[in-house]
Write an enzyme that holds these catalytic residues in place. Structure first.
Site, PDB file in Angstrom:
ATOM      1  N   GLU A  50     -21.865 -43.764 -29.335  1.00 33.00           N
ATOM      2  CA  GLU A  50     -23.029 -43.695 -29.890  1.00 33.00           C
ATOM      3  C   GLU A  50     -23.342 -43.012 -31.312  1.00 33.00           C
ATOM      4  O   GLU A  50     -22.568 -42.276 -31.619  1.00 33.00           O
ATOM      5  CB  GLU A  50     -24.321 -43.021 -29.090  1.00 33.00           C
ATOM      6  CG  GLU A  50     -24.578 -43.566 -27.581  1.00 33.00           C
ATOM      7  CD  GLU A  50     -25.876 -43.173 -26.925  1.00 33.00           C
ATOM      8  OE1 GLU A  50     -26.995 -43.603 -27.490  1.00 33.00           O
ATOM      9  OE2 GLU A  50     -25.798 -42.307 -26.101  1.00 33.00           O
ATOM     10  N   TYR A 105     -12.248 -10.319 -13.220  1.00 27.27           N
ATOM     11  CA  TYR A 105     -12.381 -10.399 -14.678  1.00 27.27           C
ATOM     12  C   TYR A 105     -13.694  -9.917 -15.092  1.00 27.27           C
ATOM     13  O   TYR A 105     -14.661 -10.263 -14.252  1.00 27.27           O
ATOM     14  CB  TYR A 105     -12.069 -11.723 -15.335  1.00 27.27           C
ATOM     15  CG  TYR A 105     -10.716 -11.791 -15.923  1.00 27.27           C
ATOM     16  CD1 TYR A 105     -10.551 -11.195 -17.270  1.00 27.27           C
ATOM     17  CD2 TYR A 105      -9.698 -12.233 -15.330  1.00 27.27           C
ATOM     18  CE1 TYR A 105      -9.264 -11.259 -17.604  1.00 27.27           C
ATOM     19  CE2 TYR A 105      -8.379 -12.349 -15.888  1.00 27.27           C
ATOM     20  CZ  TYR A 105      -8.342 -11.728 -17.294  1.00 27.27           C
ATOM     21  OH  TYR A 105      -6.907 -11.711 -17.899  1.00 27.27           O
ATOM     22  N   PHE A 114     -20.077 -38.302 -21.430  1.00 22.29           N
ATOM     23  CA  PHE A 114     -21.142 -38.212 -22.396  1.00 22.29           C
ATOM     24  C   PHE A 114     -20.817 -38.716 -23.768  1.00 22.29           C
ATOM     25  O   PHE A 114     -21.656 -39.258 -24.527  1.00 22.29           O
ATOM     26  CB  PHE A 114     -21.214 -36.623 -22.860  1.00 22.29           C
ATOM     27  CG  PHE A 114     -21.972 -35.810 -21.692  1.00 22.29           C
ATOM     28  CD1 PHE A 114     -22.037 -36.457 -20.427  1.00 22.29           C
ATOM     29  CD2 PHE A 114     -22.487 -34.662 -21.875  1.00 22.29           C
ATOM     30  CE1 PHE A 114     -22.601 -35.852 -19.268  1.00 22.29           C
ATOM     31  CE2 PHE A 114     -23.087 -33.963 -20.932  1.00 22.29           C
ATOM     32  CZ  PHE A 114     -22.906 -34.437 -19.842  1.00 22.29           C
ATOM     33  N   HIS A 123      -3.359 -16.238 -21.922  1.00 20.58           N
ATOM     34  CA  HIS A 123      -3.053 -14.872 -21.498  1.00 20.58           C
ATOM     35  C   HIS A 123      -1.745 -14.743 -20.500  1.00 20.58           C
ATOM     36  O   HIS A 123      -1.682 -15.276 -19.277  1.00 20.58           O
ATOM     37  CB  HIS A 123      -4.251 -14.259 -20.483  1.00 20.58           C
ATOM     38  CG  HIS A 123      -3.981 -12.856 -20.449  1.00 20.58           C
ATOM     39  ND1 HIS A 123      -4.977 -12.105 -19.829  1.00 20.58           N
ATOM     40  CD2 HIS A 123      -3.055 -11.856 -20.918  1.00 20.58           C
ATOM     41  CE1 HIS A 123      -4.355 -10.675 -19.747  1.00 20.58           C
ATOM     42  NE2 HIS A 123      -3.649 -10.505 -20.392  1.00 20.58           N
ATOM     43  N   ASP A 168     -16.083 -20.437 -13.190  1.00 19.77           N
ATOM     44  CA  ASP A 168     -17.090 -19.251 -12.585  1.00 19.77           C
ATOM     45  C   ASP A 168     -18.415 -19.672 -12.713  1.00 19.77           C
ATOM     46  O   ASP A 168     -19.303 -18.821 -12.089  1.00 19.77           O
ATOM     47  CB  ASP A 168     -16.929 -18.302 -13.757  1.00 19.77           C
ATOM     48  CG  ASP A 168     -15.361 -17.851 -13.767  1.00 19.77           C
ATOM     49  OD1 ASP A 168     -14.748 -17.546 -12.488  1.00 19.77           O
ATOM     50  OD2 ASP A 168     -14.924 -17.155 -14.773  1.00 19.77           O
ATOM     51  N   LEU A 219     -28.571 -33.878 -32.403  1.00 13.38           N
ATOM     52  CA  LEU A 219     -27.379 -33.811 -32.141  1.00 13.38           C
ATOM     53  C   LEU A 219     -27.161 -32.442 -31.258  1.00 13.38           C
ATOM     54  O   LEU A 219     -27.862 -31.350 -31.656  1.00 13.38           O
ATOM     55  CB  LEU A 219     -26.542 -33.772 -33.318  1.00 13.38           C
ATOM     56  CG  LEU A 219     -26.522 -35.033 -34.283  1.00 13.38           C
ATOM     57  CD1 LEU A 219     -25.770 -34.721 -35.353  1.00 13.38           C
ATOM     58  CD2 LEU A 219     -26.267 -36.353 -33.329  1.00 13.38           C
ATOM     59  N   ASP A 246     -27.612 -26.774 -29.511  1.00 12.82           N
ATOM     60  CA  ASP A 246     -28.338 -27.787 -29.761  1.00 12.82           C
ATOM     61  C   ASP A 246     -29.040 -27.344 -31.094  1.00 12.82           C
ATOM     62  O   ASP A 246     -30.189 -26.569 -31.412  1.00 12.82           O
ATOM     63  CB  ASP A 246     -29.703 -28.147 -28.833  1.00 12.82           C
ATOM     64  CG  ASP A 246     -30.424 -29.044 -29.159  1.00 12.82           C
ATOM     65  OD1 ASP A 246     -30.660 -29.443 -30.276  1.00 12.82           O
ATOM     66  OD2 ASP A 246     -31.538 -29.569 -28.352  1.00 12.82           O
TER      67      ASP A 246
END
Length: 761
Positions: free
Chosen positions: A662, A466, A658, A679, A381, A669, A524
């Site tokens: 690490e 929706y 990602f 549904h 979307d 972080l 974050d």
């Protein structure tokens, strides 16, 4: 005194009493209007909140300045996207370009120079020898003097032109093409669907093919019933249109589907129908009395009582100044990305930052069906515009009547900024349950409690059928809840005998198709600064001998604690086991010697994720994980991008990349959180899916962050003992309500302008 005098006096007394009773019974109490009062300290805090302008959405004036600058400086003709052909150059959308976090924190926390205000401009270059999409950094605002191509820096390659989102103009042209093609099957359409008397409409699907470079879309046809949800009236005809060419005259129909069979085109369908090779199912035109998709309520009886109304008898206890909100100990900045929807920044409690950025990233809907349009659909979307399609909210329904309503401006698919009026609402809400309470009947007799008041920021996105209700809820105990409710119309396919393998029959020709919803957020967190670690806490039973009775054994619960060192350890599968407690910790300790932390608590009922063997799965690989925690990087600002929808086979952003092992100990972080639900539409989803049972989300809760529950300082607390006079207002705030709430709210006149910006049905 003689008897006559006594009788006269009694009559007069009775008359006086009767008159007094009548006066008392007929006297009307004067109703006063609730007075509004200023919040103490708000003005000063609002001045401090001016710094949050670095996160503010572009203003309409800034958008206009950027458009003017680009037209004057790109050295190519730019056509207004509202009328642009695929082979034209045009500005697709604008957004604020957020500053680097280090620069923002330097300004917010250390008094350094304010970051330059800049815009992101996405331009479609269809009129070039090598058509492409280019992203520019434009600044400084409000009077830009430079632009820089940041496409390669952002994606590591050019953005292929075929991956661009489909604009409204392209959809309109596709509709014109389809209805021209329908003229090739007049007999079939007249007898199967009562066409052209029946008004038909199309519904797009996505993605658009099977491999990179494809741009071929299945369009399903529905009866367009005026004032009702056409999504529930499929006619069984679906058409695959190849619109990959930049020359509309070269668009073509690649396939046609009807009643479980495929045809090369409308002409073949017409021929086979006349040859009696097509088994048609006649669909009658929907009459108003048989419209089961209508949301129009029955007429109310005379003097029907109104529902309950929540209002603030002494004025609002929060402040909204520009993009900055203050509520009790909370403050934050908010905005709306035209693609990905609501976003919050610099969320603080007691003026200490808890979250630097909290933003919606994507909403994915994956469908199943025995019809091609249903079986290929994986709506991302963000590529349609969750911010763009956040329309005006309706007072008293979408939000409380007396909420604060905020306008949002956006510029997409047009050179002219548009305003979604009242598209964000903010309100304080009585949740109807105590935040905490205790009635003591042991030791001493007392009652203590606190009503569960909270501040809510809400927006609602309507993505085709929706509607998603996005809530951000701030509680006085330092907890923050993020929640989404799903409602709106289900998407449907034409019902055939095999349809119940993919859903439930909900109408004569309507199959409610099974699908999953999955929403993704970026969180974050900055707990006592940017250096945090992730700790998993759980419970295990420890078998021990009873010290006082060694021949007996006790299984006692004990805590297990583990610091998660690497990103791979902090990537939890969507429907896998997650530690009961996961919290972001700091090196700072509370007064009891515990690391000050915030816990992430997820509430989700997600269905299965797309198998990794799927050729398009990598484009939505964020959906593999219920929670994943990564080291924050400026080059990883978002988990997806708007181009993944139309080229999911070679995605420009793949979230799985990602996670590259690490270290996440004592680092800045980011938590990436997926929530959703399976549904299976059923009869009670007609006409509309209700929000009850369709809410998921997560909470950020303090975990040893404080020395005690900070809500104990709330002025809304109630406490009294058995020997106190509980109706005294200075002792018990609840006793003040008969006085403070004995007023009527001054309600604004109901108005709605949400249809004004729409370009057509």
């Amino acid at each position: 005194m003689n008897m006559k005098t006594v009788v006269i006096l009694l009559v007069l007394a009775l008359a006086t009493v009767f008159a007094l009773v009548c006066v008392l019974l007929t006297k009307k109490e004067k109703v006063t209007t609730c007075a509004c009062s200023e919040l103490p300290g708000v003005a000063e805090e609002s001045i401090n909140g001016e710094k949050s302008n670095i996160f503010a959405d572009l203003t309409a004036d800034e958008m206009t300045q950027v458009v003017t600058y680009l037209r004057d400086n790109l050295d190519v003709p730019l056509r207004d996207a509202l009328h642009a052909e695929p082979a034209d150059n045009c500005i697709y959308y604008l957004d604020v370009y957020l500053p680097a976090k280090a620069d923002a924190l330097g300004f917010l926390d250390h008094g350094r120079v304010q970051p330059r205000r800049q815009a992101l401009a996405v331009v479609f270059f269809g009129g070039q020898p090598d058509p492409n999409v280019t992203e520019f950094l434009v600044g400084p605002l409000p009077n830009p003097t430079y632009h820089r191509d940041i496409t390669l820096r952002k994606y590591g390659q050019k953005v292929p032109y075929h991956s661009r989102p489909v604009m409204e103009k392209e959809y309109r042209d596709a509709d014109s093409f389809i209805f021209h093609e329908l003229s090739k099957a007049p007999t079939f359409l007249r007898e199967c669907c009562e066409y052209p008397e029946t008004n038909l409409t199309t519904l797009t699907t996505a993605p658009r093919g099977f491999e990179s470079g494809d741009r071929a879309t299945w369009f399903a046809l529905f009866q367009n019933v005026f004032g009702s949800g056409f999504y529930l009236y499929p006619v069984g005809l679906e058409i695959l249109v190849d619109h990959s060419s930049l020359n509309r005259s070269q668009w073509k129909v690649k396939n046609v589907f009807y009643n479980s069979r495929y045809y090369q085109g409308l002409a073949q369908l017409e021929k086979d129908y006349k040859d009696r090779l097509v088994r048609e199912i006649r669909v009658k035109r929907v009459q108003p009395e048989n419209d089961f998709a209508s949301m129009k309520p029955p007429p109310p009886p005379p003097q029907a009582p109104a529902g309950p109304l929540q209002f603030e008898p002494q004025g609002k206890r929060y402040s909204v100044v520009g993009n900055h909100v203050i509520y009790q100990s909370w403050s934050f900045a908010f905005g709306m990305n035209v693609n990905t929807g609501p976003r919050l920044f610099d969320i603080r409690f007691d003026n200490k930052r808890i979250v630097y950025e909290l933003s919606l990233q994507e909403a994915l809907a994956t469908y199943g069906s025995d019809c091609p349009a249903g079986m290929v659909t994986r709506y991302m979307d963000g590529s349609f515009g969750m911010g763009k399609f956040s329309f005006e909210l309706v007072r008293g329904v979408d939000c409380p009547y007396t909420a604060t309503y905020v306008d949002r401006h956006y510029l997409i698919e047009s050179d002219t900024p548009r305003r979604n009026k009242n598209s964000v609402c903010i309100f304080e809400h009585d949740m109807g349950v105590p935040l905490r309470r205790h009635f003591s009947n042991v030791g001493s007799f007392y009652y203590g409690g606190l009503a569960k008041y909270a501040l809510v920021l809400r927006a609602i996105s309507t993505l085709i059928n929706y509607d998603y209700v996005w809530d951000f809820v701030f509680y006085p105990n330092g907890a923050l809840e993020v929640k989404v409710h799903a409602t709106g119309y289900i998407s449907s396919s034409f019902f055939t005998g095999k349809g119940t393998a993919y859903g439930n029959r909900v109408g004569e020709h309507t199959l409610g198709t099974v699908h999953t919803h999955l929403m993704h957020y970026k969180v974050d967190l900055d707990i006592e600064g940017t250096k945090n670690s992730l700790v998993a806490l759980d419970m295990a039973f420890e078998p021990v001998q009873a010290p006082w009775s060694p021949e007996h054994q006790i299984h006692r619960p004990m805590l297990t604690r583990r610091v998660l060192d690497k990103e791979e350890e902090a990537a939890f599968p969507l429907n896998g086991k997650v530690p009961s407690y996961l919290h972001f910790t700091s090196s700072q300790e509370n007064q009891w010697g515990h690391q000050r932390s915030y816990r992430v608590q997820i509430v989700s009922f997600a269905g299965a994720h797309l198998p990794e063997s799927s050729t398009m799965e990598k484009s939505v690989s964020w959906g593999r994980y219920q929670l994943s925690v990564t080291k924050r990087k400026e080059e990883e600002p978002a988990s997806t991008c708007i181009y993944n929808q139309n080229d999911p086979w070679d995605p420009l952003v793949a979230f799985a990349d990602f996670i590259d092992n690490e270290t996440i100990v004592n680092e800045d972080l980011v938590a990436w959180i997926s929530v959703g639900f399976l549904h299976v539409p059923h009869a009670e989803d007609i006409p509309n899916t209700v929000t009850v049972g369709h809410a998921v989300g997560f909470m950020l809760r303090p975990y040893n962050y404080f020395g005690f529950d900070p809500s104990v300082k709330s002025l809304d607390g109630v406490y009294f003992t058995a020997d106190q006079d509980v109706d005294k207002c200075d002792l018990n705030r609840a006793a003040c309500l008969p006085k403070t709430a004995s007023c009527a709210p001054s309600l604004p006149t109901f108005a709605y302008t949400g249809f004004q910006n729409l370009t057509g049905p």
